[in-house]
Design a protein around this motif. Sequence first.
Motif, PDB file in Angstrom:
ATOM      1  N   LYS A  72       0.841  -1.201   0.000  1.00 12.92           N
ATOM      2  CA  LYS A  72       0.000   0.000   0.000  1.00 12.92           C
ATOM      3  C   LYS A  72       0.876   1.251   0.000  1.00 12.92           C
ATOM      4  O   LYS A  72       2.029   1.212   0.429  1.00 12.92           O
ATOM      5  N   ARG A  73       0.264   2.354  -0.418  1.00 11.05           N
ATOM      6  CA  ARG A  73       0.957   3.638  -0.356  1.00 11.05           C
ATOM      7  C   ARG A  73       1.333   3.922   1.102  1.00 11.05           C
ATOM      8  O   ARG A  73       0.553   3.677   2.014  1.00 11.05           O
ATOM      9  N   ILE A  94       5.492   5.468  -2.396  1.00 14.18           N
ATOM     10  CA  ILE A  94       4.752   6.683  -2.725  1.00 14.18           C
ATOM     11  C   ILE A  94       3.843   6.440  -3.929  1.00 14.18           C
ATOM     12  O   ILE A  94       2.675   6.782  -3.910  1.00 14.18           O
ATOM     13  N   LEU A  96       2.058   3.807  -6.757  1.00 19.63           N
ATOM     14  CA  LEU A  96       1.576   2.432  -6.920  1.00 19.63           C
ATOM     15  C   LEU A  96       1.515   2.064  -8.401  1.00 19.63           C
ATOM     16  O   LEU A  96       1.513   2.945  -9.269  1.00 19.63           O
ATOM     17  N   ASP A 118       0.546  13.149   2.036  1.00 14.93           N
ATOM     18  CA  ASP A 118       1.960  12.844   2.252  1.00 14.93           C
ATOM     19  C   ASP A 118       2.518  13.729   3.362  1.00 14.93           C
ATOM     20  O   ASP A 118       3.065  14.787   3.123  1.00 14.93           O
ATOM     21  N   TYR A 139       6.810   0.096  -8.243  1.00 22.79           N
ATOM     22  CA  TYR A 139       6.496   1.012  -7.151  1.00 22.79           C
ATOM     23  C   TYR A 139       7.526   2.139  -7.145  1.00 22.79           C
ATOM     24  O   TYR A 139       8.701   1.910  -7.395  1.00 22.79           O
TER      25      TYR A 139
END
Length: 185
Positions: A72-73, A94, A96, A118, A139
């Motif tokens: 996941k992010r 960061i 995906l 973020d 990624y």
Amino acid sequence: MSRRRKNDVGGSVLRELGGWLLYILIIVGLTYLIITFVGQRTRVSGYSMEPTLSDGDSLIVDKISYRFRDPKRFDIIVFPYKYEKNTYYIKRIIGLPGETVQVTDGYVYINGQKLESDTYGAELMQAEASPVTLSEDEYFVMGDNRNHSSDSRDPSVGVIKRKDLMGRAFLRVYPFDKIGVIKHE
């Protein structure tokens, strides 16, 4: 009768030693399986993940969860550095698969939208990064100390393939005053 007792004692000692030896072999085998397939200890070297992780932190890497779910992010991951054997990088996901990531005016943009959630970057980024469109198994990763991190913006690191993810940083075990589960989101 004393002879029989002596043999019983000798046999009993051998059975006891055999039991202990079997116990030790089982423990060693289980430890090997856990380190190989479930978790691994690693140490942070450098300051690219400050303030989340610090130089010298010892971590346990969860090597099994990505077999059952997608990364996941904002997950903090560990992956091998492709130019140096037995060297691993620790970074935060960061971008995906399928997304386009760009760094402009000090901020990260995903598919043209500023990544508002973020909150991990320690400061505005000084360097720009051209748009990078990720394939279905790639990624984009960055360190939290963005101006002092070799990450996907650096061609020597680049984007990370799914098969190269060793695992997810799970638990900090040292220093003792910071022991605990690592928060990813």
